[in-house]
Design a protein around this motif. Sequence first.
Motif, short mmCIF file in Angstrom:
data_model
loop_
_atom_site.label_atom_id
_atom_site.label_comp_id
_atom_site.label_asym_id
_atom_site.label_seq_id
_atom_site.Cartn_x
_atom_site.Cartn_y
_atom_site.Cartn_z
N CYS A 16 47.00 39.53 20.77
CA CYS A 16 47.88 40.42 21.50
C CYS A 16 47.50 41.89 21.34
O CYS A 16 48.36 42.74 21.16
N SER A 49 55.12 28.97 24.75
CA SER A 49 55.81 29.96 25.59
C SER A 49 56.29 29.35 26.90
O SER A 49 55.56 28.58 27.53
N ARG A 74 65.17 40.04 23.46
CA ARG A 74 64.76 40.97 22.40
C ARG A 74 65.73 40.88 21.24
O ARG A 74 65.33 41.00 20.09
N ASN A 78 62.39 37.76 20.37
CA ASN A 78 61.24 37.25 21.13
C ASN A 78 60.47 38.42 21.73
O ASN A 78 61.08 39.41 22.15
N LYS A 79 59.15 38.28 21.76
CA LYS A 79 58.36 39.24 22.54
C LYS A 79 58.47 38.79 24.00
O LYS A 79 58.31 37.61 24.30
N VAL A 80 58.74 39.72 24.89
CA VAL A 80 58.96 39.33 26.29
C VAL A 80 57.88 39.92 27.20
O VAL A 80 57.58 41.12 27.13
N GLY A 81 57.28 39.08 28.02
CA GLY A 81 56.32 39.54 29.01
C GLY A 81 56.97 39.55 30.38
O GLY A 81 57.80 38.68 30.68
N VAL A 112 57.79 44.43 24.41
CA VAL A 112 57.93 44.09 25.83
C VAL A 112 56.67 44.55 26.57
O VAL A 112 56.24 45.70 26.40
N LEU A 137 49.60 36.06 29.46
CA LEU A 137 50.70 36.59 28.63
C LEU A 137 51.27 35.50 27.72
O LEU A 137 51.63 35.78 26.57
N TYR A 142 53.73 35.95 24.30
CA TYR A 142 54.97 36.46 24.86
C TYR A 142 55.79 35.24 25.25
O TYR A 142 55.27 34.30 25.85
N VAL A 145 57.80 34.53 29.36
CA VAL A 145 57.15 35.43 30.31
C VAL A 145 57.94 35.33 31.60
O VAL A 145 58.10 34.24 32.17
#
Length: 323
Positions: A16, A49, A74, A78-81, A112, A137, A142, A145
């Motif tokens: 990433c 994901s 968030r 979570n990491k968001v794409g 993000v 992504l 992410y 996504v």
Amino acid sequence: MLSSETDRFAHMVRICDVRGLARVLSMVENGHILAPSIMHSLYNPERSSLTVGITGPPGAGKSTLTNRLITFWRRHDNKVGVIAVDPSSPFSGGALLGDRVRMQDHASDPGVFIRSMGSRGHLGGLSGATRDALEVLAAASYDPVLVETVGVGQAEVEIASLADITLLVLVPGLGDEVQAMKAGIMEIGDIIVLNKADRPGIEQLAMSVNASLELLPDQSERPPVVKCSAQTGEGIEDLTETITSYISSLTERKQIARRRTSLILDSIIREKGRYLARKMVTDRYGSVEKAIESILEGETTPYGIGEMLSEFIDNKRECENEH
Ligand SMILES: Nc1nc2c(ncn2[C@@H]2O[C@H](COP(=O)(O)OP(=O)(O)O)[C@@H](O)[C@H]2O)c(=O)[nH]1
Ligand SMILES: [Mg+2]
């Protein structure tokens, strides 16, 4: 040389590295020579994901809703794409202004990643580029996504349905009957979101949507319908609960992997098929336009050309010099 470059880019995606990620997304969009091998290296049908498509007419509040959903995920760390697709916009890579404004709560959040895609430049078509960007992504972990597409035309629907889950966003006042009665559109939403619940006409919209859903032959496949206001936040919790329980109902990982793989392969088959057929016509006639001239001059017909293509494919003919 090529393969070590491929590995380097794939590695940047996996760890990433944001600049590497942006670079790979551009390569995918522009049909860079290394793009297919990078995609090949990154593809994992059982990746964890999930991808969520958000589709609906322009102005329905998709970006505002996306902003809310980003906040929700968030909060769960979570990491968001996000991929915002606008086929009518010539811009790509940069900012689709309205979308950026709507999602600006998250613009400076390193968890993000937001990418816009316009119509320009995609050799394999916008839907192919979006398909691959989703995978990139997801490979960068992410999760989820989100992909927002503007409009409810064939292209947008195709893009949204590449995602593991699709939200169809409808609103009061945009010609409710028309919206609700498009049976085809009903089929694409795993969850139907009736946004702008703060506006008059929401109950009427709910009634007409439910009436359309009554017509679904298999009521066990009837998608949940959730009313909310992306603007006030009312009903958003209901929506996130519905999404979360939908996700946990998708327990069969192998089944998701199969569906995902089948959609991607199908999309690549269509893309390559179109490319191959055009190339054959071009080889034979010089260009598609010249083929049309031949048809207008009565030398052949579109069906004759179709037959010729079938015979080429089945190897019954040599490619050139046939009369
Ligand atoms: N009243 C009301 N307006 C909303 C709601 N959600 C979005 N909007 C407004 O609708 C307009 C279009 O929103 P946007 O998110 O850009 O729609 P998109 O084109 O579907 O992405 C903006 O002015 C938003 O502020 C809502 O729930 N209620
Ligand atoms: Mg938008």
